[in-house]
Design a protein around this motif. Structure first.
Motif, short mmCIF file in Angstrom:
data_model
loop_
_atom_site.label_atom_id
_atom_site.label_comp_id
_atom_site.label_asym_id
_atom_site.label_seq_id
_atom_site.Cartn_x
_atom_site.Cartn_y
_atom_site.Cartn_z
N TYR A 171 6.70 24.78 -33.00
CA TYR A 171 7.42 23.63 -32.63
C TYR A 171 8.80 23.70 -33.58
O TYR A 171 8.66 24.10 -34.55
CB TYR A 171 6.39 22.23 -32.87
CG TYR A 171 6.21 21.72 -34.05
CD1 TYR A 171 6.83 20.89 -34.95
CD2 TYR A 171 5.08 22.36 -34.73
CE1 TYR A 171 6.64 20.74 -36.28
CE2 TYR A 171 4.62 22.06 -36.15
CZ TYR A 171 5.37 21.18 -36.68
OH TYR A 171 4.97 20.79 -38.20
N ARG B 153 5.49 25.49 -28.16
CA ARG B 153 5.17 26.67 -27.32
C ARG B 153 4.01 27.28 -28.02
O ARG B 153 3.41 27.12 -29.25
CB ARG B 153 6.46 27.84 -27.57
CG ARG B 153 7.64 27.30 -26.98
CD ARG B 153 8.81 28.19 -27.34
NE ARG B 153 8.86 28.07 -28.96
CZ ARG B 153 9.57 27.06 -29.41
NH1 ARG B 153 9.91 26.19 -28.60
NH2 ARG B 153 10.01 26.81 -30.58
N THR C 70 5.75 16.51 -29.49
CA THR C 70 4.72 16.17 -28.05
C THR C 70 5.03 17.60 -27.21
O THR C 70 4.18 17.61 -26.39
CB THR C 70 5.37 14.92 -27.34
OG1 THR C 70 6.54 15.13 -26.96
CG2 THR C 70 5.12 13.73 -27.87
N LYS C 71 5.90 18.51 -27.66
CA LYS C 71 5.96 19.67 -27.01
C LYS C 71 6.26 20.93 -28.04
O LYS C 71 6.70 20.71 -29.24
CB LYS C 71 7.21 19.62 -26.00
CG LYS C 71 6.92 18.62 -25.03
CD LYS C 71 7.96 18.54 -23.85
CE LYS C 71 7.87 17.67 -22.62
NZ LYS C 71 6.55 18.06 -21.76
N TYR D 115 -2.34 15.53 -16.13
CA TYR D 115 -1.85 16.51 -15.17
C TYR D 115 -2.13 16.22 -13.76
O TYR D 115 -1.71 17.24 -12.77
CB TYR D 115 -2.03 17.81 -15.60
CG TYR D 115 -1.59 17.99 -17.11
CD1 TYR D 115 -0.12 18.30 -17.29
CD2 TYR D 115 -2.67 17.80 -18.26
CE1 TYR D 115 0.26 18.70 -18.70
CE2 TYR D 115 -2.06 18.06 -19.36
CZ TYR D 115 -0.62 18.39 -19.77
OH TYR D 115 -0.18 18.66 -20.91
N GLU E 257 5.33 27.31 -22.51
CA GLU E 257 5.45 26.02 -23.09
C GLU E 257 4.03 25.08 -23.19
O GLU E 257 3.02 25.66 -22.35
CB GLU E 257 6.48 25.39 -21.98
CG GLU E 257 7.63 25.91 -21.92
CD GLU E 257 8.65 25.92 -23.15
OE1 GLU E 257 8.60 24.81 -23.63
OE2 GLU E 257 9.21 26.86 -23.38
N ALA E 258 4.19 24.03 -24.04
CA ALA E 258 2.90 23.61 -24.27
C ALA E 258 2.94 22.04 -24.46
O ALA E 258 4.11 21.70 -25.12
CB ALA E 258 2.05 24.25 -25.58
N ASP E 259 2.19 21.24 -24.21
CA ASP E 259 2.30 19.88 -24.52
C ASP E 259 1.08 19.50 -25.37
O ASP E 259 0.15 20.36 -25.56
CB ASP E 259 1.69 18.93 -22.96
CG ASP E 259 2.90 18.78 -22.14
OD1 ASP E 259 3.78 19.18 -22.60
OD2 ASP E 259 2.60 18.28 -21.00
N GLY F 76 5.07 24.11 -15.63
CA GLY F 76 4.59 22.75 -15.62
C GLY F 76 3.14 22.33 -15.26
O GLY F 76 2.66 21.54 -15.21
#
Length: 857
Positions: free
Chosen positions: A749, A732, A729-730, A818, A685-687, A707
């Motif tokens: 995305y 993979r 905003t999110k 983070y 998962e990616a931001d 996370g």
């Protein structure tokens, strides 16, 4: 973009420009140097005074370089107001009270704003807003939001209650069909607070809700989710019926509206279950605070005039001033330590007669500041009148300040309090928390209350009573009854001539004020008589002793910081603190009156009982925190709250040592993040994090494992090669093996139609140098180094290329978000604003949990 109180106005009046031209301007360094001399070498006091209280204009230009000039400015204005009334205090009399912060200390807004015609801002420290009739509608909710912002931009802290908003699932007559409840509006108000800059700090907000409201549990839980409601303090208003239901282990009825015999919504809950929820959250994160609402209303003198618009609805952000809608308050503290003659000796004595005289004078000055505030409000209204916006835009702000002026004139509310309670007791040889110290502290507060009321009665004879005064309305009020019993003659005079102020006493937190007085804060004991602080050093410098090297290789020097009045005790008892070893310091502490009398030493029962006993002689409330060791259980927190209710406290907050660190974080994240897998998963998962470096648009992709940041790709965004819709905003990050055995990383995305889009080879879209350093930093992340340390490592890199230095600053900015909320700052954790050891990360920004100071502006 932050909305700031000091943003330069488009139109500046000719009068302001003329006043600026007639003043001597000082550089920041010049002002700090002069203030440092004034405070006898105290660097922290000097920098805080210059940053917070020295006279400035809207551009930040400094026109005072010594607190003596500030006191001259304040005394001149107060003397001007005094001259309007019979038997005025002279300027020299006022200066005697103010000089050296020795006796009387205006707090916050009054210290900054009295006599400052270069900025258009209020003198009030705090406001409460709300609707005189409940407005459970979007219009009413948005109106409060707008009023909150308008007050914060003028420097005020704000409180308001949410109990008028219908609970979750209630029917509404619009397209939504059902209400979303209070939590989304908590977030709205919180975000508005974070948007308003107040000269180096964010605004302060208190949100309250009645325990009787069906959304009470959601309110209590709102801040347990990371990043939610970070711009507000929250307190739950608890009634006596709920507390009795807890004690008797029975059910409790909630309803909406919370007042009335025919509610539209009813709910029956187990009182102890909800109570346990409150206790758990307070134990875990120090919130919510508790307001014992029936006690507040029962004791409130202004609520004797509830039908005239003075019904108390909420408190200011720190809880020491319960207020009705559109009322405000200004704060002033009396330095108790200065009334101890021959401190720390067997001849130590409290000069009660001088104290009485000064309390009466201080109360006059508090009333003068109300007149000065009304002048400031007039200036604000003039400013609004000349603003270029359309009248319908200006209307809300204009009506807001008109309502505030009307309330201030009707009640003339004041906020006279104390500071240095802990040092006063120590100087008299009394150990904070003992029965003897409690008895003396209550006697001093009783004396203050009686003399303040005596002064208000004398002013009523000379200046006129507050316009609503009515003896019969107040006859059964408990506070008035105590005054009647203690001073029958004073009460008899008050019956005849009235009183100048509807209410006048409080005990507020005095963080920055205590830096100026160089004493303990408010009613609190000493934090520590001596502690160690660290400063970062270059190991090659001369006369440097490296005592600590952190995880990223930075060197630090430790040095002792002595509480000012503990240094006085050392001097009086023949010690030379500059030559003492750590063992000698420990031995001296054990012999001093500060031994076993610090904030962490005081038995919680003693502190709560002291608060309850002193509260009897405070007509507003007391801001105090009960400090508890880290290892206490939730049952002890429950006992603190229950005892506070039984002792007659109006509110209470607990802070369990370390409770804010490592909580309020994403699930499975935080400082105890554990070991991350060495072998990278095929997909993460990616931001997507967007930001600016100067004028350049930059973007970062942060791969997350449960996370936790696991890898990062970042660099300058090129529109033709790297377009991602702003709403995304999110996504993979996929590792792809190519035919020749090489590998690349793609970002995927989903668009708004649900289709998956892929950007191939993000590892190659950025500069090659960026990618090489990114691999290094990603390797550090994968070895589970705490994010704070990773950020410190990145920012400490000293690279030859200006481009790479720009890039590494972008990496740090991308990773800041983070850092778990509540993580304490490393190295120097002392707030430059209030001096407390309370700097913590909130949403990647260092924020002081004591005063709200923020390094993000």
């Amino acid at each position: 973009m932050l909305i700031g109180q000091n943003i330069c106005p488009i139109f500046v009046s000719r009068k302001i420009i003329e006043k600026m031209n007639n003043k001597v301007e000082y550089s920041y360094e010049e002002a700090v140097q002069q203030a440092r001399d004034y405070f006898r070498g105290d660097e922290l006091a000097a920098t805080v005074w210059v940053s917070k209280y020295a006279l400035k204009d809207s551009w930040g230009k400094i026109f005072e370089n010594s607190p003596e000039q500030m006191h001259e400015r304040i005394a001149s204005e107060l003397a001007r107001i005094e001259a309007k009334y019979p038997n005025p205090l002279k300027k020299e009399d006022i200066m005697e009270l103010l000089l050296d912060f020795k006796y009387v200390v205006p707090q916050g807004g009054p210290m900054t704003g009295v006599g400052n015609d270069l900025q258009i801002a209020s003198l009030s420290n705090c406001f409460v807003i709300g609707h005189e009739r409940p407005a459970d509608s979007y219009g009413g909710i948005i109106r409060i939001d707008e009023e909150q912002v308008q007050l914060m931009k003028r420097r005020g802290g704000v409180g308001h209650d949410l109990s008028h908003i219908r609970p979750t699932g209630s029917p509404v007559l619009n397209s939504a069909l059902t209400s979303t409840g209070i939590v989304p509006f908590m977030e709205r108000y919180s975000n508005s607070t974070r948007e308003v800059a107040q000269d180096g700090r964010r605004g302060a907000l208190m949100l309250s809700l009645s325990i009787k409201h069906p959304d009470a549990e959601r309110f209590i839980d709102a801040k347990t989710t990371q990043g939610k409601v970070t711009g507000a303090n929250v307190s739950v208003k608890i009634d006596d019926e709920f507390m009795r239901a807890v004690v008797e282990n029975r059910s409790y009825n909630q309803q909406f509206p919370i007042v009335g015999d025919e509610p539209m919504f009813k709910n029956t809950i187990d009182a102890r279950t909800l109570w346990n929820k409150i206790i758990h959250n307070a134990w875990q994160s120090a919130e919510p605070g508790i307001l014992f609402w029936d006690t507040i209303i029962r004791e409130s003198i202004p609520d004797c005039y509830a039908d005239l618009g003075f019904v108390t609805v909420s408190t200011n952000p720190c809880g020491e001033i319960p207020l009705c809608p559109y009322d405000s308050c200004r704060l002033m503290a009396i330095n108790l330590y200065s009334y101890v003659e021959n401190p720390f000796t067997k001849k130590a004595k409290f000069n009660k007669e001088l104290f009485k005289e000064h309390v009466r004078k201080a109360m006059r000055l508090m009333d003068d500041i109300i007149d000065l505030e009304l002048e400031k409000v007039h200036m604000i209204l003039e400013k609004i009148g000349t603003d270029p916006e359309a009248d319908d835009i200006r209307r809300v702000e204009r009506q807001l300040w008109e309502k505030i002026a009307r309330k201030a004139l009707q009640g003339r509310r004041a906020g006279l309090g104390i500071t240095a309670e802990g040092d006063m007791l120590a100087a008299l040889g009394l150990r904070y928390g003992t029965p003897e110290a409690l008895e003396f502290a209550v006697e001093i507060q009783k004396t203050l209350a009686l003399e303040a009321y005596r002064s208000s009665v004398e002013m009523a004879a000379e200046r006129g009573a507050f316009e609503m005064y009515d003896t019969e309305r107040e006859r059964n009020n408990p506070m008035i009854a105590r005054i009647r019993e203690a001073e029958p003659e004073l009460y008899a005079t008050m019956e005849k001539v009235g009183r100048r102020n509807v209410a006048m006493l409080t005990i507020a937190p005095t963080g920055t004020t205590s830096l100026m007085t160089q004493t303990t804060s408010g009613i609190e004991p000493v934090f520590m008589p001596v502690y160690k602080r660290r400063r970062k050093v270059n190991p090659s410098d001369k006369d440097v002793k490296v005592t600590f090297v952190d995880e990223v290789g930075d060197s630090w020097e430790e040095y002792n910081v002595f509480h000012h009045k503990f240094k006085t005790w050392l001097h009086i008892n023949g010690y030379d603190f500059s030559k003492m070893s750590d063992d000698e310091i420990d031995e001296a502490v054990e012999k001093s009156p500060y031994h076993k009398a610090t904030s962490n030493d005081i038995d919680w029962v003693s502190k709560v009982r002291m608060q309850g006993a002193i509260q009897k002689w405070v007509d507003h409330s007391i801001s105090v925190t009960v400090n508890l060791p880290e290892d206490v259980d939730e049952e002890l927190v429950a006992q603190v709250y229950l005892t506070a209710w039984q002792e007659g406290c109006k509110g209470v907050t607990v802070y369990r040592d370390g409770s804010r660190a490592g909580v309020l974080v994403k699930k499975d994240s935080g400082e105890k993040q554990g070991v991350l897998p060495n072998k990278r998963p095929e997909s993460l998962e990616a931001d997507v994090v967007r930001f600016k470096n100067g004028k350049e648009e930059w973007i970062a992709f942060v791969g997350l494992y449960n996370g936790i940041p696991y890898e990062i790709f970042t660099g300058k965004k090129e529109e033709d090669t790297l377009y991602i819709p702003p709403r995304v905003t999110k996504g993979r990050i996929i590792k792809v093996l190519e035919a020749d055995g090489a590998k690349r990383y793609d970002f995927q995305y989903d668009d708004k139609y649900g289709y998956t889009n892929t950007i191939g080879g993000i590892s190659r879209l950025f500069d090659e140098g960026f990618w090489n350093y990114a691999k290094l930093i990603s390797g550090v992340l994968r070895n589970a180094m705490p994010i704070t340390d990773v950020v410190n490592l990145v920012t400490s890199l000293r690279l030859d290329s200006e481009t790479i230095n720009t890039w590494k600053n972008g990496v740090a900015r991308a990773l800041y978000k983070y850092i778990p909320n509540g993580t304490k700052a490393k190295g120097g954790t002392v707030c430059p604003e209030c001096g407390q050891e309370s700097l913590q990360y909130q949403e990647g920004c260092l924020v002081c949990t004591s005063c709200g100071h923020s390094k993000c502006g």
